[in-house]
Design an enzyme around this catalytic site. Structure first.
Site, short mmCIF file in Angstrom:
data_model
loop_
_atom_site.label_atom_id
_atom_site.label_comp_id
_atom_site.label_asym_id
_atom_site.label_seq_id
_atom_site.Cartn_x
_atom_site.Cartn_y
_atom_site.Cartn_z
N CYS A 68 0.80 -1.24 0.00
CA CYS A 68 0.00 0.00 0.00
C CYS A 68 0.83 1.29 0.00
O CYS A 68 0.32 2.33 -0.37
CB CYS A 68 -0.95 0.01 1.19
SG CYS A 68 -0.17 0.44 2.74
N CYS A 93 7.70 -1.22 6.53
CA CYS A 93 7.04 -2.37 7.17
C CYS A 93 7.75 -3.68 6.86
O CYS A 93 7.54 -4.68 7.53
CB CYS A 93 5.56 -2.45 6.76
SG CYS A 93 5.29 -2.85 5.03
N CYS A 167 -4.03 5.24 -2.89
CA CYS A 167 -4.85 6.31 -2.31
C CYS A 167 -6.30 5.97 -2.63
O CYS A 167 -6.66 5.81 -3.79
CB CYS A 167 -4.50 7.67 -2.92
SG CYS A 167 -5.61 8.95 -2.31
N GLN A 756 -17.42 7.21 12.06
CA GLN A 756 -18.23 8.23 11.40
C GLN A 756 -19.46 8.57 12.25
O GLN A 756 -20.26 9.38 11.84
CB GLN A 756 -18.68 7.72 10.03
CG GLN A 756 -17.56 7.49 9.03
CD GLN A 756 -18.02 6.81 7.77
OE1 GLN A 756 -17.81 5.62 7.58
NE2 GLN A 756 -18.66 7.54 6.87
N GLY A 1051 -23.82 9.56 3.58
CA GLY A 1051 -24.97 9.89 2.74
C GLY A 1051 -24.89 11.29 2.16
O GLY A 1051 -25.91 11.89 1.83
N GLU A 1222 -20.72 11.56 -2.72
CA GLU A 1222 -21.09 10.25 -3.23
C GLU A 1222 -21.48 10.17 -4.70
O GLU A 1222 -21.15 9.19 -5.36
CB GLU A 1222 -22.26 9.71 -2.39
CG GLU A 1222 -21.87 9.41 -0.97
CD GLU A 1222 -22.99 8.76 -0.18
OE1 GLU A 1222 -24.14 9.18 -0.37
OE2 GLU A 1222 -22.73 7.83 0.58
S1 FES Z 1 -5.99 7.55 1.09
FE1 FES Z 1 -5.09 9.16 -0.04
S2 FES Z 1 -5.97 10.92 0.84
FE2 FES Z 1 -7.04 9.27 1.83
S1 FES Z 2 3.31 -1.16 2.31
FE1 FES Z 2 1.45 -1.11 3.40
S2 FES Z 2 2.13 -0.71 5.40
FE2 FES Z 2 3.96 -1.01 4.35
#
Ligand code: FES
Ligand code: FES
Ligand SMILES: Cc1cc2nc3c(=O)[nH]c(=O)nc-3n(C[C@H](O)[C@H](O)[C@H](O)COP(=O)(O)OP(=O)(O)OC[C@H]3O[C@@H](n4cnc5c(N)ncnc54)[C@H](O)[C@@H]3O)c2cc1C
Length: 1278
Positions: A68, A93, A167, A756, A1051, A1222
């Site tokens: 990620c 990580c 993202c 939320q 919503g 949305e």
């Molecule tokens: S994950 Fe990129 S701004 Fe929220």
């Molecule tokens: S790449 Fe996702 S936490 Fe390290």
């Protein structure tokens, strides 16, 4: 095995003396840092150390598997050849802290911050609105920092380098634009926006000069040993030392630590061993050179170096020109930060240990006929082929992969390889393929090599087909047909969920052979319409335009103001719940999940194994709950009290059954599986979809909650269209996983929740603990993304955490690992629809009978029906619709609101029906829609505007021409309208306080900042109302004392609600201060005088559905999407999207553009790449970044244009605005329908007699596309 080669075994010579260390030293932000070994284990990652030991939480954590990019930091190295500084983004990580000895590391805090000044990259990302929730932002900045510091950059490099950064909020366009503005070839338009480029030059050096007490470049080259109890970590600097270490530890279990990225693929590489040998600086394993007719690379060169080296060699040596294609293939392996560390040897070992791993490196090496030089502990070298290597027994004796040797090829040899993926980058192959065709001088094949990956565990070569091809003419159709027959016989893919079906993998493998032949066939031997089939899809650099108006007079309302707090996000200073400081005696929680199918009955839970561990403190299940075992309550929108912990009968696989509490997250990870649970097995199989429930006749699980009968039926039925439509779950993929911190107070608890819905958390905890709501304080600063996943589900995490904190009277934090988050928590509501429509010759509906089945999961709780029904029935005249709405209970986690719940599915259903009607009747898709538009909406105007703005007619004609001329590449276009109802709900409270000293203002409200910009809009409205600069307004965290009893943020209504409350509060305050407002008086003076006269300078405003002047409203929009599809692979590129969305008078157009773009891209993911797969037992198999694919930066439209209609006030909206969070996600259905449009042409080419419409079951992904092309090998001709 190849010939053995003896080298001198050097046992007599003493090895280099190995120093014993008790600490690890590295430079952090240019300053030497010492990490004591008592804080470290071999599994302590740099990420853990930074965040948990050093409390530097700017570097985020999410997947912990390299998928990620939230955790990126930058390493500074010297290039051993050029001696230039090299900056590499890496996944903290995956980096063991013990590897860091002698390294130079920069984190987000070190490159810029609010004290020393922000780094221009942090500024540019904020300025271009490239951050919403902000959770991905530090990772984005660090990735760009590495690129930027490494030298001059082009837009192409930027575009290609964000594969490892997910993202979920922005849709990437703004991030890419921000960073591309710094490129040497940036467009003038964005260049002028960028900060002074001079500011960007080597900021790190200046910082270093200021801070460094030792020479940064003096990286330690000495071997060392660290003893951590029984475990040893040795860093060696020569092959000799490495072999000796292995030799003198014959009994030890060991692991060579190179990039340490294998654990991102298989967790077993995290298992503890006796001996870790760090091989990252062994010169013999890092070497690379051309030796005669061999290209030799050390086993542990990184994939990044391999790409660079192969590209260089390909340019300089004609006999190695094929290495360019090899480098291009490796560029598709993993992502930039992973490749910066991952090594060839490590990859080959994974393939050795797991034959089902679709290794691209193995595939390439086996295809080109490379050899691997292994060296044993005595220094004896053996050359071996990749296939022999993966089958050799490494348990007999330790073997080190020393080098890889790639052969040179005469120009008559052709190398081609493919990696077919479910999205553009950062994902393993669905099928990969490598071919080498060796032609003789007469043009016949001397031999052919055909290697496929991901077919079945033992499969590597298509041996029979290889033999068949020897001596044949490859460019002869009859030979090709023999090849396809042979491949059909010898390819036997296994069943391997969640990987795609065997049918798909076989079809793809054969198509790839054909594609390879087309790519090298002489032009005069091919029909011209087949030629483009040989090329892979090429994606240009993406662009976009944003067209909106704003009114300078009304500043700051309607202005393009970057998000408040954006700089704090891009610099990593924003604190999310998991970043909050640990408190004395704090503990951690982990959910224990039922590892059993639905309807199993828990016989016994035995936590003793876990509790026996030193670091584990407690386990609580339903029996330990002092109050009620619930985490949801009854409200107008929620209908069930859902169980917090399983009450005996398991409702779905991975249902939470309790919480384990321990002293660290790490301790819990290892202990959760020690809670032993025994079950009575169920006597029925789980029913996982609505279709299964219907098929089994389980009417007890189906509730018809509404039926609309037609009030009219036409009698001019010329076409009858029958079909069905199915769409499944979507995971929210908020980058901040579910988490909570609960702190016992005098009475009750203080709860920091990533939710939320504060009110639900408060009420539910009160029910669980059996204490008054008044004893529970809830605070929320912001969520790192939510998308509906934290409306009710966050309460589960909060209740479990609160239970542990309450019982133990200690603070407890709980953060769900991604796999738990993805399995224990429900997702978007799947929809199955059956329909029959009668049409006249103009496409006008005469009748429509529709039955919908919404899969609510194991329990009906959250209602989506108002939005679903509205969107399905309002845009078209629906008095001829007879519609049955049903809810179906399945044995999966209770599904939950996910961005535009009901609306996404509803629009997808009606638009698919429309498209089907168009295909079945032959009436143009736009015409058929126009013929049925309800005249109650202005959508026709929007549609006509889109036709002109996006030049639809001309593009349709161009597409028709292209499709006629190309058999294996097809283009498609779809134009989809939307009418999205925003329904007033409430209450939402906003409170404004003015301070007498300087007239500054604080706001706290009952909405939640989830990235949508609610705080920015609240501040804008307040500043506008008071006529003061925006800087005077500060937003406080949301707090249930200040804003009690508020409805959830979701919503699309919370921003409306909160800003309405602000308007009211401001009006009240202005009214109170009116007597003290004199002509020309300054704001500060008015405030002071008011205060001196005891005016209460605090007021609240409440938004409820009954407020005068407000009403439900519709958001209209149209999306035109164009795609190009590779008919031989099923892949596509979205070449262009034009999106108009009605925003009323936008309160802040750049935030609204961000919402519209981000929403569309989340929808694009749902429709084309994201797929949840269950095992037959009901276990979610797609539960990590290796198996679940939200879109990446190169999946977005190549051209993405967004336009907000001008002068378009919303008469019943707050300050004439409309919500934007949305609606646009629903319009993403345009993309699969454009793909279908492209496919229709291919299907027509393939088989005129086949019906043009067909059912696509779920996501329109690569598999579903390829399987519906109607192509078969008989058509694969030259
Ligand atoms: S994950 Fe990129 S701004 Fe929220
Ligand atoms: S790449 Fe996702 S936490 Fe390290
Ligand atoms: C997010 C992500 C995406 C990925 N995507 C892909 C993909 O698309 N295609 C693909 O092919 N791969 C992919 N990979 C796998 C990646 O290529 C491997 O993880 C990486 O190459 C392993 O190298 P390493 O140096 O990190 O190995 P390490 O993790 O350091 O080591 C792995 C194993 O190799 C052994 N080892 C290391 N060096 C040697 C040596 N010289 N001799 C003998 N044994 C050795 C170690 O003992 C250990 O058992 C992906 C990985 C991640 C994390």
């Amino acid at each position: 095995m190849g010939a053995e080669q003896s080298t001198v075994e050097d046992d007599s010579q003493p090895a280099t003396e190995i120093k014993k260390l008790t600490e690890v030293k590295f430079h952090l932000q240019g300053v030497e840092h010492v990490a004591k070994s008592e804080n470290i284990t071999p599994n302590t990652s740099l990420n853990f150390y930074l965040r948990n030991i050093l409390k530097m939480t700017g570097t985020k954590a999410m997947c912990l598997e390299g998928g990620c990019g939230a955790c990126l930091v930058v390493l500074q190295n010297k290039d051993p050849i050029t001696q230039k500084d090299v900056f590499l983004a890496v996944n903290s990580c995956l980096i063991p802290l013990l590897s860091c000895n002698g390294w130079k590391i920069f984190t987000i805090e070190g490159i810029g911050n609010s004290v020393e000044g922000f780094h221009p990259l942090q500024e540019v990302l904020a300025r271009f609105n490239g951050t919403q929730c902000g959770f991905c932002s530090p990772g984005m900045v660090m990735n760009m920092y590495a690129l930027y510091e490494s030298g001059k950059l082009t837009m192409q490099q930027v575009e290609n380098s964000f594969s490892g950064n997910t993202c979920r909020c922005t849709g990437y366009r703004s991030i890419l634009t921000a960073f591309k503005s710094l490129c040497t070839d940036a467009d003038f338009g964005i260049l002028r926006e960028c900060p002074d480029v001079e500011d960007l030059v080597s900021c790190y050096k200046e910082r270093c000069a200021r801070k460094c007490s030792t020479d940064c470049n003096n990286v330690s080259k000495e071997p060392f040993l660290l003893e951590l109890g029984e475990i040893r970590w040795i860093k060696v600097h020569s092959l000799k030392d490495l072999l000796r270490t292995l030799r003198i530890n014959p009994q030890a279990t060991y692991r060579l630590v190179a990039g340490n990225t294998a654990q991102g693929v298989y967790r077993s590489y995290k298992d503890t061993v006796d001996l870790y040998i760090d091989v990252t600086e062994v010169p013999e394993l890092k070497d690379y050179k051309i030796q005669g007719d061999t290209c030799m690379v050390g086993g542990n060169i990184t994939l990044t170096i391999a790409i660079e080296f192969f590209n260089e060699v390909a340019k300089s040596y004609p006999s190695f020109s094929y290495l360019k294609a090899v480098a291009d293939h490796i560029d598709l392996v993993a992502n930039v930060p992973v490749r910066n560390r991952a090594t060839i040897a490590g990859n080959l070992i994974i393939k050795h240990d797991h034959h089902d791993f679709p290794s691209d490196i193995f595939l390439i090496l086996e295809t080109v006929g490379a050899t691997i030089t292994l060296v044993n502990v005595s220094g004896q070298e053996t050359n071996i082929s990749p296939i022999d290597f993966i089958n050799c027994d490494l348990r007999k004796e330790p073997l080190v992969i020393k080098t890889i040797n790639l052969p040179s090829f005469p120009t008559t040899f052709k190398y081609i390889s493919y990696k077919i993926m479910p999205r553009a980058q950062n994902v393993h192959a669905l099928v990969n393929a490598g071919f080498v065709f060796k032609f003789d001088n007469s043009g016949l094949l001397q031999s052919a090599t055909i290697v496929y990956g991901n077919i079945s565990v033992p499969f590597v070569h298509a041996n029979v087909t290889e033999r068949l091809l020897a001596g044949k003419n490859l460019f002869d159709n009859s030979v090709l047909q023999q090849v396809y027959t042979s491949l059909t016989n010898e390819l036997d893919p296994d069943v391997r969920p969640p990987d795609p079906s065997p049918e798909f993998r076989k079809k793809l493998a054969i198509s790839l052979f054909y594609k390879a032949v087309l790519s090298i066939a002489p032009s005069d031997k091919m029909a011209s319409k087949n030629k483009s089939g040989g090329a892979v899809l090429q994606r240009p650099i993406s662009t976009g335009s944003q067209d909106y108006e704003y009114n300078k007079q009304k500043y700051p309302w309607t202005s393009e103001i970057p998000k408040l707090g954006a700089l704090s996000q891009t610099s990593g200073e924003t604190k999310y719940v998991i970043d909050l400081p640990d408190l004395p005696f704090q503990l951690y929680g982990a959910l224990v999940l039922a590892k059993a199918p639905a309807n199993s009955v828990i016989r016994k839970i035995n936590p003793d194994g876990a509790l026996g561990r030193e670091d584990i403190v407690a386990f609580y299940s339903k029996d330990d709950i002092p109050g009620d075992n619930v985490f949801t309550i009854l409200t107008p929108l929620t209908t069930s009290e859902e169980q917090l912990f399983c009450d005996g009968r398991v409702r779905y696989y991975d249902q939470p059954i309790g919480i384990l509490v321990g002293k660290s997250q790490e301790a819990l990870e290892n202990a959760v599986s020690l809670v032993l649970v025994t079950y009575d097995s169920p006597n029925v199989e789980p029913l996982l979809t609505s279709r299964q429930v219907v098929k089994e006749g389980r009417t007890d699980r189906i509730t018809q909650y509404k039926k609309n009968d037609a009030t009219r039926r036409g009698n001019d039925v010329k076409h009858v269209v029958k079909g069905s439509f199915d769409i499944y779950q979507q995971y929210h993929f908020h980058m901040e996983n579910q988490c909570c911190q609960a702190i016992p107070e005098d009475k009750g608890l203080l709860v920091y929740a990533s939710t939320q819905w504060m009110d639900l958390v408060q009420c539910a905890i009160s029910r669980v603990l059996g204490i008054p709501e008044s004893q529970i304080t809830v605070m929320v600063r912001h969520c790192g993304g939510a998308f509906g996943g934290k409306i009710t589900r966050a309460s589960l995490i909060a209740c479990a955490t609160a239970l542990a904190a309450y019982k133990l009277k200690k603070p407890v934090k709980m953060w769900l690992p991604l796999t738990t988050n993805m399995t224990a928590i429900g997702k978007r509501f799947p929809l199955s629809t059956d329909y029959e429509v009668g049409l006249d010759d103009n496409g006008v509906f005469q009748y429509a009978n529709v039955t919908h089945y919404t899969d609510v999961g194991s329990q009906f709780d959250e209602d989506i029906s108002p939005w679903f029904e509205q969107i399905f029935q309002t845009i078209y005249t629906s008095d001829t619709f007879t519609t049955s709405y049903n809810r179906v209970v399945t044995d999966t986690a209770t599904n939950t609101w996910t961005r535009a719940p009901g609306s996404v599915e509803g629009l997808a259903a009606i638009e698919s029906i429309m498209e089907h009607c168009s295909y079945a009747s032959g009436i143009d898709p736009i015409q058929i829609r126009t013929a049925n538009f309800s005249n109650q909406t202005p959508i026709l105007t929007y549609m006509n505007d889109m036709k002109t703005w996006a030049n639809i007619d001309k593009r349709k004609a161009d597409i028709a021409t292209f499709n006629k001329e190309n058999r294996w590449k097809k283009k498609g276009l779809a134009v989809i309208p939307m009418s999205f109802d925003v329904l007033l709900l409430g209450p939402h409270l906003a409170t404004v306080s003015i301070f007498h000293g300087d007239g500054s203002v604080q706001i706290s409200h009952g909405g939640i900042e989830v990235g949508q910009g609610i705080n920015t809009k609240a501040a804008q409205v307040c500043a506008y109302k008071f006529g003061i600069p925006l800087e005077k307004v500060t937003i406080l965290p949301s707090h249930n004392f200040i804003s009690p009893n508020n409805l959830a943020t979701g919503g699309t209504i919370a921003t409306d609600g909160v800003t309405y409350g602000i308007v009211q509060a401001c009006d009240t305050l202005l009214e109170r201060m009116k007597p003290y407002r004199t002509e020309g008086a300054k704001w500060e003076d008015i405030v002071k005088t008011s205060h001196d006269n005891f005016v209460v300078l605090k007021a609240s405003g409440l938004y409820t559905p009954s407020q005068p002047g407000l009403g439900n409203y519709r958001v209209y929009g149209v999306c035109a999407a164009e795609v190009i599809v590779d008919i031989l692979t099923g892949q596509h590129i979205v070449t262009r999207v034009d999106l108009t969305e009605d925003t009323g008078i936008s309160m802040n157009p750049i935030l609204d553009v961000g919402q519209a773009e981000g929403a569309l891209i989340m929808g694009l993911g749902y429709q084309t790449t994201e797929k949840i797969v269950f095992s037959y037992e009901g276990k979610v198999l797609t539960n990590n970044t290796w198996t679940y694919y939200p879109p990446g930066a190169k999946d977005i439209p190549v051209e993405f244009n967004v336009k907000f209609p001008k002068d378009n006030p919303n008469p019943v909206g707050v300050l004439k605005s409309k919500g934007t969070g949305e609606p646009a996600i629903t319009l993403a259905i345009a993309i699969p329908l454009a793909i279908r449009n492209a496919l229709a042409s291919a299907r027509k080419d393939a088989d005129q007699s086949n019906p043009p419409w067909y059912r696509i079951n779920g996501t329109t992904d690569v598999e579903n596309v390829l399987l519906h092309t109607l192509s078969d090998p008989s058509q694969y001709v030259l």
